[in-house]
Design a protein around this motif. Sequence first.
Motif, mmCIF file in Angstrom:
data_model
loop_
_atom_site.group_PDB
_atom_site.id
_atom_site.type_symbol
_atom_site.label_atom_id
_atom_site.label_comp_id
_atom_site.label_asym_id
_atom_site.label_seq_id
_atom_site.Cartn_x
_atom_site.Cartn_y
_atom_site.Cartn_z
ATOM 1 N N ALA A 16 0.834 -1.202 0.000
ATOM 2 C CA ALA A 16 0.000 0.000 0.000
ATOM 3 C C ALA A 16 0.873 1.257 0.000
ATOM 4 C CB ALA A 16 -0.933 -0.001 1.208
ATOM 5 N N ARG A 17 1.945 1.265 0.787
ATOM 6 C CA ARG A 17 2.851 2.417 0.810
ATOM 7 C C ARG A 17 3.530 2.607 -0.545
ATOM 8 N NH1 ARG A 17 3.945 0.513 5.991
ATOM 9 N NH2 ARG A 17 5.771 -0.632 5.256
ATOM 10 N N ASP A 18 3.971 1.508 -1.151
ATOM 11 C CA ASP A 18 4.613 1.586 -2.466
ATOM 12 C C ASP A 18 3.645 2.094 -3.527
ATOM 13 O OD1 ASP A 18 6.918 0.634 -1.305
ATOM 14 O OD2 ASP A 18 6.739 -1.392 -2.142
ATOM 15 N N ALA A 19 2.408 1.618 -3.493
ATOM 16 C CA ALA A 19 1.402 2.051 -4.459
ATOM 17 C C ALA A 19 1.098 3.540 -4.275
ATOM 18 C CB ALA A 19 0.130 1.223 -4.322
ATOM 19 N N ASP A 20 1.008 3.986 -3.038
ATOM 20 C CA ASP A 20 0.748 5.391 -2.750
ATOM 21 C C ASP A 20 1.901 6.262 -3.250
ATOM 22 O OD1 ASP A 20 -0.760 7.580 -1.422
ATOM 23 O OD2 ASP A 20 1.039 7.638 -0.141
ATOM 24 N N LEU A 21 3.128 5.823 -3.008
ATOM 25 C CA LEU A 21 4.293 6.575 -3.464
ATOM 26 C C LEU A 21 4.312 6.660 -4.987
ATOM 27 C CD1 LEU A 21 6.922 8.073 -2.877
ATOM 28 C CD2 LEU A 21 8.081 5.859 -2.894
ATOM 29 N N GLN A 22 4.036 5.557 -5.653
ATOM 30 C CA GLN A 22 4.017 5.545 -7.119
ATOM 31 C C GLN A 22 2.939 6.493 -7.656
ATOM 32 O OE1 GLN A 22 6.286 4.280 -9.056
ATOM 33 N NE2 GLN A 22 5.249 4.995 -10.886
ATOM 34 N N PHE A 23 1.774 6.497 -7.016
ATOM 35 C CA PHE A 23 0.695 7.404 -7.412
ATOM 36 C C PHE A 23 1.145 8.858 -7.284
ATOM 37 C CE2 PHE A 23 -2.847 10.119 -6.146
ATOM 38 C CZ PHE A 23 -3.692 9.968 -7.226
ATOM 39 N N ARG A 28 2.924 13.976 -9.644
ATOM 40 C CA ARG A 28 3.897 15.064 -9.722
ATOM 41 C C ARG A 28 4.494 15.138 -11.124
ATOM 42 N NH1 ARG A 28 8.014 16.438 -5.138
ATOM 43 N NH2 ARG A 28 6.007 16.684 -4.121
ATOM 44 N N ARG A 29 4.794 13.987 -11.716
ATOM 45 C CA ARG A 29 5.313 13.963 -13.087
ATOM 46 C C ARG A 29 4.330 14.649 -14.030
ATOM 47 N NH1 ARG A 29 4.409 8.840 -16.609
ATOM 48 N NH2 ARG A 29 2.349 9.733 -16.316
ATOM 49 N N ASN A 30 3.062 14.331 -13.887
ATOM 50 C CA ASN A 30 2.049 14.918 -14.752
ATOM 51 C C ASN A 30 1.957 16.433 -14.552
ATOM 52 O OD1 ASN A 30 1.529 12.417 -15.813
ATOM 53 N ND2 ASN A 30 -0.275 12.059 -14.548
ATOM 54 N N ARG A 31 2.081 16.864 -13.316
ATOM 55 C CA ARG A 31 2.063 18.302 -13.046
ATOM 56 C C ARG A 31 3.270 18.980 -13.697
ATOM 57 N NH1 ARG A 31 -0.565 21.879 -10.447
ATOM 58 N NH2 ARG A 31 0.375 23.684 -9.472
ATOM 59 N N LEU A 32 4.444 18.367 -13.547
ATOM 60 C CA LEU A 32 5.658 18.939 -14.134
ATOM 61 C C LEU A 32 5.576 18.999 -15.653
ATOM 62 C CD1 LEU A 32 8.351 17.199 -11.897
ATOM 63 C CD2 LEU A 32 7.743 19.634 -11.882
ATOM 64 N N ALA A 94 11.379 12.403 -19.005
ATOM 65 C CA ALA A 94 12.291 13.300 -18.289
ATOM 66 C C ALA A 94 11.645 13.849 -17.025
ATOM 67 C CB ALA A 94 12.715 14.442 -19.204
ATOM 68 N N LYS A 95 10.389 14.211 -17.121
ATOM 69 C CA LYS A 95 9.689 14.746 -15.941
ATOM 70 C C LYS A 95 9.428 13.639 -14.925
ATOM 71 C CE LYS A 95 9.721 18.869 -17.451
ATOM 72 N NZ LYS A 95 10.678 19.824 -16.884
ATOM 73 N N GLY A 96 9.307 12.389 -15.380
ATOM 74 C CA GLY A 96 9.182 11.262 -14.456
ATOM 75 C C GLY A 96 10.436 11.094 -13.623
ATOM 76 N N VAL A 97 11.582 11.236 -14.253
ATOM 77 C CA VAL A 97 12.861 11.162 -13.533
ATOM 78 C C VAL A 97 12.966 12.313 -12.537
ATOM 79 C CG1 VAL A 97 15.363 11.359 -13.815
ATOM 80 C CG2 VAL A 97 14.038 9.926 -15.387
ATOM 81 N N GLU A 98 12.575 13.499 -12.978
ATOM 82 C CA GLU A 98 12.624 14.662 -12.096
ATOM 83 C C GLU A 98 11.681 14.501 -10.902
ATOM 84 O OE1 GLU A 98 11.787 19.471 -12.257
ATOM 85 O OE2 GLU A 98 12.096 18.371 -14.134
ATOM 86 N N ALA A 99 10.482 13.983 -11.143
ATOM 87 C CA ALA A 99 9.511 13.781 -10.052
ATOM 88 C C ALA A 99 10.043 12.778 -9.031
ATOM 89 C CB ALA A 99 8.182 13.306 -10.618
ATOM 90 N N ARG A 100 10.626 11.687 -9.521
ATOM 91 C CA ARG A 100 11.188 10.678 -8.619
ATOM 92 C C ARG A 100 12.330 11.284 -7.798
ATOM 93 N NH1 ARG A 100 10.282 5.579 -8.186
ATOM 94 N NH2 ARG A 100 9.198 5.458 -10.173
ATOM 95 N N ARG A 101 13.184 12.094 -8.447
ATOM 96 C CA ARG A 101 14.290 12.739 -7.759
ATOM 97 C C ARG A 101 13.768 13.688 -6.668
ATOM 98 N NH1 ARG A 101 15.928 17.516 -7.863
ATOM 99 N NH2 ARG A 101 14.886 18.058 -9.795
ATOM 100 N N GLN A 102 12.708 14.419 -6.978
ATOM 101 C CA GLN A 102 12.132 15.325 -5.997
ATOM 102 C C GLN A 102 11.628 14.574 -4.772
ATOM 103 O OE1 GLN A 102 9.179 17.773 -7.894
ATOM 104 N NE2 GLN A 102 10.691 18.923 -9.075
ATOM 105 N N PHE A 103 11.024 13.407 -4.970
ATOM 106 C CA PHE A 103 10.534 12.636 -3.836
ATOM 107 C C PHE A 103 11.693 12.084 -3.016
ATOM 108 C CE2 PHE A 103 6.253 12.775 -5.445
ATOM 109 C CZ PHE A 103 5.518 12.721 -4.273
ATOM 110 N N ILE A 104 12.741 11.641 -3.690
ATOM 111 C CA ILE A 104 13.894 11.111 -2.976
ATOM 112 C C ILE A 104 14.570 12.201 -2.147
ATOM 113 C CG2 ILE A 104 16.247 10.206 -3.302
ATOM 114 C CD1 ILE A 104 15.102 8.612 -5.699
ATOM 115 N N GLU A 105 14.679 13.396 -2.729
ATOM 116 C CA GLU A 105 15.328 14.509 -2.039
ATOM 117 C C GLU A 105 14.387 15.218 -1.069
ATOM 118 O OE1 GLU A 105 16.829 16.989 -5.161
ATOM 119 O OE2 GLU A 105 18.401 15.566 -5.690
ATOM 120 N N GLY A 106 13.112 14.870 -1.108
ATOM 121 C CA GLY A 106 12.146 15.470 -0.193
ATOM 122 C C GLY A 106 11.761 16.880 -0.563
#
Length: 107
Positions: A16-23, A28-32, A94-106
């Motif tokens: 559930a946590r993984d699914a929530d994080l992926q969502f 965020r990717r879509n917003r970017l 590219a925005k997917g990579v950026e979104a993932r990076r933003q989540f990792i960096e908080g």
Amino acid sequence: MTGFDDRERAFENQFARDADLQFRIVARRNRLVGEWAADKMGLTAEESDAYAKAVVQADFEEAGDEDVIRKLLGDLLSAGVEIDEAAVRAALDAKGVEARRQFIEGV
């Protein structure tokens, strides 16, 4: 049996946590990518914010990314931006990579 039940519950919670994080990452990717497209279309700051939200909403039409790609490509072409599907897909990646990076960096 409780040990097995505990492991099963832990696995379900992790899923559930993984699914929530992926969502959240996809949203965020879509917003970017919506902000990227709004910039290409020359929208104002207010219009860009509304457009980015509309791109996030477009993702709820069907499973996968095709609904978002269809919206972006259609809107960009309607606005007179010369772009093809491959460029939209590249921006989405590219925005997917950026979104993932933003989540990792908080961010």
